[in-house]
Design a protein around this motif. Sequence first.
Motif, PDB file in Angstrom:
ATOM      1  N   GLY A 174       0.778  -1.237   0.000  1.00  0.00           N
ATOM      2  CA  GLY A 174       0.000   0.000   0.000  1.00  0.00           C
ATOM      3  C   GLY A 174       0.808   1.285   0.000  1.00  0.00           C
ATOM      4  O   GLY A 174       0.263   2.347   0.268  1.00  0.00           O
ATOM      5  N   HIS A 175       2.102   1.201  -0.297  1.00  0.00           N
ATOM      6  CA  HIS A 175       2.940   2.410  -0.237  1.00  0.00           C
ATOM      7  C   HIS A 175       2.894   3.172  -1.567  1.00  0.00           C
ATOM      8  O   HIS A 175       3.845   3.154  -2.345  1.00  0.00           O
ATOM      9  CB  HIS A 175       4.379   2.038   0.129  1.00  0.00           C
ATOM     10  N   GLU A 176       1.786   3.836  -1.774  1.00  0.00           N
ATOM     11  CA  GLU A 176       1.557   4.532  -3.050  1.00  0.00           C
ATOM     12  C   GLU A 176       2.504   5.706  -3.285  1.00  0.00           C
ATOM     13  O   GLU A 176       2.630   6.191  -4.411  1.00  0.00           O
ATOM     14  CB  GLU A 176       0.114   5.054  -3.097  1.00  0.00           C
ATOM     15  N   GLN A 177       3.129   6.179  -2.218  1.00  0.00           N
ATOM     16  CA  GLN A 177       4.067   7.300  -2.367  1.00  0.00           C
ATOM     17  C   GLN A 177       5.238   6.929  -3.289  1.00  0.00           C
ATOM     18  O   GLN A 177       5.878   7.797  -3.868  1.00  0.00           O
ATOM     19  CB  GLN A 177       4.580   7.784  -1.011  1.00  0.00           C
ATOM     20  N   ILE A 178       5.470   5.616  -3.448  1.00  0.00           N
ATOM     21  CA  ILE A 178       6.527   5.170  -4.362  1.00  0.00           C
ATOM     22  C   ILE A 178       6.133   5.494  -5.803  1.00  0.00           C
ATOM     23  O   ILE A 178       6.953   5.897  -6.625  1.00  0.00           O
ATOM     24  CB  ILE A 178       6.784   3.656  -4.186  1.00  0.00           C
ATOM     25  N   SER A 179       4.838   5.327  -6.094  1.00  0.00           N
ATOM     26  CA  SER A 179       4.322   5.642  -7.429  1.00  0.00           C
ATOM     27  C   SER A 179       4.486   7.135  -7.730  1.00  0.00           C
ATOM     28  O   SER A 179       4.904   7.520  -8.827  1.00  0.00           O
ATOM     29  CB  SER A 179       2.843   5.233  -7.483  1.00  0.00           C
ATOM     30  N   THR A 180       4.168   7.953  -6.746  1.00  0.00           N
ATOM     31  CA  THR A 180       4.329   9.408  -6.889  1.00  0.00           C
ATOM     32  C   THR A 180       5.799   9.767  -7.101  1.00  0.00           C
ATOM     33  O   THR A 180       6.141  10.536  -8.005  1.00  0.00           O
ATOM     34  CB  THR A 180       3.819  10.127  -5.618  1.00  0.00           C
ATOM     35  N   VAL A 230      -2.225   1.343 -17.546  1.00  0.00           N
ATOM     36  CA  VAL A 230      -2.711  -0.023 -17.754  1.00  0.00           C
ATOM     37  C   VAL A 230      -3.658  -0.323 -16.590  1.00  0.00           C
ATOM     38  O   VAL A 230      -3.268  -0.216 -15.431  1.00  0.00           O
ATOM     39  CB  VAL A 230      -1.544  -1.042 -17.788  1.00  0.00           C
ATOM     40  N   PRO A 231      -4.905  -0.649 -16.897  1.00  0.00           N
ATOM     41  CA  PRO A 231      -5.894  -0.829 -15.827  1.00  0.00           C
ATOM     42  C   PRO A 231      -5.803  -2.192 -15.143  1.00  0.00           C
ATOM     43  O   PRO A 231      -5.269  -3.142 -15.709  1.00  0.00           O
ATOM     44  CB  PRO A 231      -7.227  -0.695 -16.571  1.00  0.00           C
ATOM     45  N   LEU A 232      -6.332  -2.251 -13.944  1.00  0.00           N
ATOM     46  CA  LEU A 232      -6.473  -3.527 -13.237  1.00  0.00           C
ATOM     47  C   LEU A 232      -7.893  -4.038 -13.459  1.00  0.00           C
ATOM     48  O   LEU A 232      -8.808  -3.247 -13.685  1.00  0.00           O
ATOM     49  CB  LEU A 232      -6.264  -3.346 -11.729  1.00  0.00           C
ATOM     50  N   TYR A 233      -8.068  -5.335 -13.361  1.00  0.00           N
ATOM     51  CA  TYR A 233      -9.418  -5.885 -13.404  1.00  0.00           C
ATOM     52  C   TYR A 233     -10.150  -5.445 -12.140  1.00  0.00           C
ATOM     53  O   TYR A 233      -9.557  -5.292 -11.079  1.00  0.00           O
ATOM     54  CB  TYR A 233      -9.343  -7.418 -13.498  1.00  0.00           C
ATOM     55  N   LYS A 234     -11.460  -5.217 -12.277  1.00  0.00           N
ATOM     56  CA  LYS A 234     -12.237  -4.594 -11.186  1.00  0.00           C
ATOM     57  C   LYS A 234     -12.110  -5.288  -9.822  1.00  0.00           C
ATOM     58  O   LYS A 234     -11.995  -4.623  -8.794  1.00  0.00           O
ATOM     59  CB  LYS A 234     -13.702  -4.456 -11.575  1.00  0.00           C
ATOM     60  N   THR A 235     -12.059  -6.618  -9.838  1.00  0.00           N
ATOM     61  CA  THR A 235     -11.965  -7.315  -8.540  1.00  0.00           C
ATOM     62  C   THR A 235     -10.579  -7.121  -7.910  1.00  0.00           C
ATOM     63  O   THR A 235     -10.445  -7.022  -6.703  1.00  0.00           O
ATOM     64  CB  THR A 235     -12.242  -8.834  -8.683  1.00  0.00           C
ATOM     65  N   LYS A 236      -9.575  -7.024  -8.770  1.00  0.00           N
ATOM     66  CA  LYS A 236      -8.219  -6.806  -8.267  1.00  0.00           C
ATOM     67  C   LYS A 236      -8.086  -5.378  -7.721  1.00  0.00           C
ATOM     68  O   LYS A 236      -7.460  -5.149  -6.691  1.00  0.00           O
ATOM     69  CB  LYS A 236      -7.205  -7.042  -9.381  1.00  0.00           C
ATOM     70  N   LEU A 237      -8.683  -4.431  -8.443  1.00  0.00           N
ATOM     71  CA  LEU A 237      -8.651  -3.034  -8.004  1.00  0.00           C
ATOM     72  C   LEU A 237      -9.341  -2.898  -6.645  1.00  0.00           C
ATOM     73  O   LEU A 237      -8.858  -2.201  -5.751  1.00  0.00           O
ATOM     74  CB  LEU A 237      -9.339  -2.142  -9.038  1.00  0.00           C
ATOM     75  N   ARG A 238     -10.457  -3.593  -6.502  1.00  0.00           N
ATOM     76  CA  ARG A 238     -11.192  -3.545  -5.239  1.00  0.00           C
ATOM     77  C   ARG A 238     -10.352  -4.138  -4.112  1.00  0.00           C
ATOM     78  O   ARG A 238     -10.277  -3.604  -3.026  1.00  0.00           O
ATOM     79  CB  ARG A 238     -12.511  -4.325  -5.381  1.00  0.00           C
ATOM     80  N   LYS A 239      -9.696  -5.236  -4.398  1.00  0.00           N
ATOM     81  CA  LYS A 239      -8.889  -5.919  -3.390  1.00  0.00           C
ATOM     82  C   LYS A 239      -7.669  -5.078  -2.978  1.00  0.00           C
ATOM     83  O   LYS A 239      -7.375  -4.932  -1.797  1.00  0.00           O
ATOM     84  CB  LYS A 239      -8.424  -7.259  -3.960  1.00  0.00           C
ATOM     85  N   ARG A 240      -6.965  -4.525  -3.984  1.00  0.00           N
ATOM     86  CA  ARG A 240      -5.761  -3.738  -3.686  1.00  0.00           C
ATOM     87  C   ARG A 240      -6.130  -2.343  -3.195  1.00  0.00           C
ATOM     88  O   ARG A 240      -5.416  -1.738  -2.413  1.00  0.00           O
ATOM     89  CB  ARG A 240      -4.872  -3.669  -4.930  1.00  0.00           C
ATOM     90  N   GLY A 241      -7.239  -1.826  -3.692  1.00  0.00           N
ATOM     91  CA  GLY A 241      -7.687  -0.497  -3.270  1.00  0.00           C
ATOM     92  C   GLY A 241      -7.176   0.637  -4.131  1.00  0.00           C
ATOM     93  O   GLY A 241      -7.637   1.762  -4.021  1.00  0.00           O
ATOM     94  N   TYR A 242      -6.205   0.377  -4.980  1.00  0.00           N
ATOM     95  CA  TYR A 242      -5.653   1.412  -5.855  1.00  0.00           C
ATOM     96  C   TYR A 242      -4.949   0.735  -7.017  1.00  0.00           C
ATOM     97  O   TYR A 242      -4.516  -0.412  -6.905  1.00  0.00           O
ATOM     98  CB  TYR A 242      -4.666   2.307  -5.091  1.00  0.00           C
ATOM     99  N   ASN A 243      -4.829   1.486  -8.114  1.00  0.00           N
ATOM    100  CA  ASN A 243      -3.993   1.021  -9.216  1.00  0.00           C
ATOM    101  C   ASN A 243      -2.586   1.549  -8.932  1.00  0.00           C
ATOM    102  O   ASN A 243      -2.391   2.764  -8.801  1.00  0.00           O
ATOM    103  CB  ASN A 243      -4.522   1.558 -10.546  1.00  0.00           C
ATOM    104  N   GLN A 244      -1.619   0.672  -8.869  1.00  0.00           N
ATOM    105  CA  GLN A 244      -0.265   1.084  -8.464  1.00  0.00           C
ATOM    106  C   GLN A 244       0.408   2.041  -9.440  1.00  0.00           C
ATOM    107  O   GLN A 244       1.397   2.685  -9.091  1.00  0.00           O
ATOM    108  CB  GLN A 244       0.620  -0.151  -8.237  1.00  0.00           C
ATOM    109  N   VAL A 245      -0.113   2.156 -10.663  1.00  0.00           N
ATOM    110  CA  VAL A 245       0.506   3.096 -11.612  1.00  0.00           C
ATOM    111  C   VAL A 245      -0.256   4.423 -11.704  1.00  0.00           C
ATOM    112  O   VAL A 245       0.136   5.309 -12.462  1.00  0.00           O
ATOM    113  CB  VAL A 245       0.703   2.501 -13.036  1.00  0.00           C
ATOM    114  N   GLU A 246      -1.340   4.572 -10.916  1.00  0.00           N
ATOM    115  CA  GLU A 246      -2.147   5.797 -11.002  1.00  0.00           C
ATOM    116  C   GLU A 246      -1.338   7.066 -10.677  1.00  0.00           C
ATOM    117  O   GLU A 246      -1.289   8.007 -11.466  1.00  0.00           O
ATOM    118  CB  GLU A 246      -3.358   5.715 -10.062  1.00  0.00           C
TER     119      GLU A 246
END
Length: 222
Positions: A81-87, A112-128
């Motif tokens: 969940g460390h999205e600050q790495i993406s930033t 590149v999108p994630l499938y909806k169930t994966k997005l829900r599970k992870r909570g974010y797209n890591q490349v957003e």
Amino acid sequence: MLNLFFPVVCEACNSVLSDNQKVVCTLCRHQLPVTNYHFNNSEAVKKIVYGRVQLENATALLHFSKKGIVQQLLHNLKYRGHEQISTFLGEWLGTELNNNDAYQAIDIVIPVPLYKTKLRKRGYNQVEKFGKEIANALNAEYNDRVLVKTKSTKTQVFKGRLKRWNDDGALFSITENESLIGKHILLVDDIITTGATVEACALVLLKIDNIKLSLATMAIAD
Ligand SMILES: [Zn+2]
């Protein structure tokens, strides 16, 4: 005071960061294996998909190696969940691409999108955050609605249909094409390995009239 109990640590080596360091420590920042592809007009990323996808420009910020600090970064980004790495990576690459003539014509950045169930599970797209920072740097639009993943990759693998993704052409789809006609799109992803994901996305994007496609990833497995 809070720092004493929960010190902020380097995302690559876990050493405690000082106040002026963010995300990675200075040592790791200098040790990260940058590709410099976009400085050298390298075709290394384009070569991965030669004969399969026509890319205008393509680059990756870092070399990925197993057990290396880049793997540690991507692991913390995707699974902790460390999205600050993406930033952090997006700001870095965005600044460099903004100083590069080849990337000035980008109109839209699409992750590149994630499938909806994966997005829900992870909570974010890591490349957003990565994509948003690059779009911001290039004065381009960020659009994460138009390209969608229509099937779970896991399901495909499970069914032993991995090789048929591209034949099916159904792993990704677009929700509309009007806003993309004549545009130069920069597709962004975390890592490029075989180029299968890029190819599957390109398959639907390159059907749009007068479109140009470029690619930027956080890392390349080579
Ligand atoms: Zn470090």
